[in-house]
Design an enzyme around this catalytic site. Sequence first.
Site, short mmCIF file in Angstrom:
data_model
loop_
_atom_site.label_atom_id
_atom_site.label_comp_id
_atom_site.label_asym_id
_atom_site.label_seq_id
_atom_site.Cartn_x
_atom_site.Cartn_y
_atom_site.Cartn_z
N GLU A 36 0.85 -1.20 0.00
CA GLU A 36 0.00 0.00 0.00
C GLU A 36 0.88 1.23 0.00
O GLU A 36 2.11 1.14 0.02
CB GLU A 36 -0.95 -0.02 1.21
CG GLU A 36 -2.02 -1.08 1.10
CD GLU A 36 -3.07 -1.00 2.19
OE1 GLU A 36 -3.48 0.12 2.53
OE2 GLU A 36 -3.46 -2.05 2.70
N HIS A 65 -8.27 9.83 3.60
CA HIS A 65 -7.92 8.76 2.66
C HIS A 65 -8.10 9.32 1.26
O HIS A 65 -9.14 9.94 0.97
CB HIS A 65 -8.83 7.54 2.88
CG HIS A 65 -8.29 6.30 2.25
ND1 HIS A 65 -8.28 6.11 0.88
CD2 HIS A 65 -7.71 5.20 2.78
CE1 HIS A 65 -7.72 4.94 0.62
NE2 HIS A 65 -7.37 4.36 1.75
N HIS A 86 -10.56 9.92 7.29
CA HIS A 86 -10.37 8.47 7.44
C HIS A 86 -9.86 8.07 8.82
O HIS A 86 -10.39 7.17 9.45
CB HIS A 86 -9.37 8.01 6.37
CG HIS A 86 -9.07 6.55 6.36
ND1 HIS A 86 -10.06 5.60 6.19
CD2 HIS A 86 -7.91 5.86 6.48
CE1 HIS A 86 -9.50 4.39 6.19
NE2 HIS A 86 -8.21 4.53 6.40
N ARG A 141 -0.23 8.76 9.15
CA ARG A 141 -0.08 7.31 9.40
C ARG A 141 0.29 6.55 8.14
O ARG A 141 -0.25 6.82 7.05
CB ARG A 141 -1.40 6.76 9.95
CG ARG A 141 -1.38 5.28 10.24
CD ARG A 141 -2.67 4.85 10.90
NE ARG A 141 -3.80 4.95 10.01
CZ ARG A 141 -4.19 3.98 9.18
NH1 ARG A 141 -3.52 2.85 9.11
NH2 ARG A 141 -5.25 4.15 8.43
N ARG A 157 -0.28 8.92 2.03
CA ARG A 157 -1.66 9.39 1.83
C ARG A 157 -1.82 10.91 1.82
O ARG A 157 -2.63 11.44 1.07
CB ARG A 157 -2.53 8.85 2.95
CG ARG A 157 -2.87 7.44 2.71
CD ARG A 157 -3.77 6.91 3.78
NE ARG A 157 -3.87 5.49 3.52
CZ ARG A 157 -4.33 4.60 4.36
NH1 ARG A 157 -4.74 4.99 5.54
NH2 ARG A 157 -4.38 3.35 4.03
C1 SIN Z 1 -7.09 0.91 2.87
O1 SIN Z 1 -7.39 -0.25 2.61
O2 SIN Z 1 -6.74 1.70 2.00
C2 SIN Z 1 -7.19 1.39 4.29
C3 SIN Z 1 -6.23 0.68 5.13
C4 SIN Z 1 -5.68 1.57 6.21
O3 SIN Z 1 -6.28 2.62 6.50
O4 SIN Z 1 -4.61 1.27 6.72
#
Ligand code: SIN
Length: 533
Positions: A116, A244, A351, A386, A290
């Site tokens: 991610e 997010h 988020h 985060r 993010r």
């Molecule tokens: C996501 O799946 O993008 C959210 C996961 C997270 O907030 O760590």
Amino acid sequence: MDTIRTDCLVIGAGLAGCSYAHYASRLGMSVTLVCSDELSKGANSQWAQGGIIFDTTVNAEQLKRDIREASGGTSNPEAVDSLVEHGQKVVQSLLLDELDVPFDREESGGLKYTREGGHSDKRIIFAKDLTGRAILTNMHDHVLGLEKVSVMTNTVAVDLLTLSHNSVDPLDKYKPITCIGAYVLDTQSGEIRAIIAKKTILATGGVGQIFRNTTNRNGVVGHGISMAKRLGARVIDLEYIQFHPTTFLKKACPLFLVSEAVRGEGGVLVNAEGDAFMDGQHPMKSLAPRDIVARAIHHELIASGENCVYIDLSLMSSDYIKDRFPSIYRRCLESGVDITKEPIPVAPAAHYCCGGVFTDLDGRSSVANLNAIGETSCTGLHGANRLASTSLLECLVSAKLTAEADCRDLENVRFHLPDVRAWQSPKKKPDEVLIQQDMRLIRSTMWNYVGLIRSSRRLQRARRILLELDQEISDFYSGNRLTRSLVDLRNAVKTALLVVHAAGLNSTSKGSHYIALDDEEIDLPMTLSEELK
Ligand code: SIN
């Protein structure tokens, strides 16, 4: 008034609260776990799509660097070390060995890994695009079977109890502020009772629902933060609200999270012209941290005048999309977007709260016998922003360390737990229309003035609106019978004011807190908000 006595009162039944219940009961403590809904729908963790970091010992230093870099160099090194040191063991022992969570696996049987934003490596395990649900379904069944855990559903905490304020013994007012449990409301019967506890653990999640657009479930308005602050507990870093970058956005359709894992598996952010606008913005492009991606989208929308950008999935086959992201595929289709044939329309939404109730690494807040864990707490792990897929891991680690510390205290400390005064509640029924309208006003004020891009003028305006509302709501609160929506409203306005206050005190843009200079062009693309509905 009905009173319950327990060793540990846990407020919130998401991953943090349930994990605490698991560890505490294993250590021989009695636990009362209160949950605002039925257990099966009562938590944000349930909605977590992406995954959880595993293998923290492989390339541990690189993982620490990623957490630090995502935070813009502001995360607390001790908190980062603790997460990385304990992370792998808790995932292995609780999620894999004990709960047997059905994470995706290779044909060989080994775990599958994904990536991610902000991660330099594939180190995240997942269960399709419903990791939170897979974990919590097993966890809830497990907790319901634990002998020393009693679960109270449809129950919300109203206020924390202290020796000095609530004891029937007048001499207790001379004692230092010490938490001894909470008043709770049974939302079905309307009854209020006291739960008296040696340790009270706040695990109420974040604050997302104080913003109009959010990935958080209803009712997540910073209950723990607001209740702790009323007691005088220290709260920190509340200006750091993570947006997010990618929530599904289409006129008149429900908004929902589109996991970063979609980009981790090859999805590319593009604008309406099809340009990959993250190229050149950051070396990690669509997978940058993010805060960077969310702001880049915001600027893209201002420049283009569009409502949303898109995730282009054309690098993935139709079968792969359906198999890897079944829930996102289905939900988009329900809104008329077939993501095997067209890109996903997305925009940022509130988020995650990187700040919260200040605690040490054992979950202890600045008030005696009051703990906070998971998203409600702030050890400084996330700093100003985060890193993805650290939140579920933090829930597990903070729950375990806090339960162990509480167990040591219970063995060594004598607790004074007097009876408490009964809750006095007026009989008048509150007007639900007034409550809903006040809540709407809080959410639009926070979205428009305290969102991705802030300025001192916007914050001042937000403060004025919220202060007036706060006064109104306090009067309303003391004159009416308590209901769940009234408890939500009271805490929402307090939390919103705390966020505004923190944002106003910090003039340095860092991570998820961006404060524009007075002469900077900061038009908010209003199309992100009301008029789409
Ligand atoms: C996501 O799946 O993008 C959210 C996961 C997270 O907030 O760590």
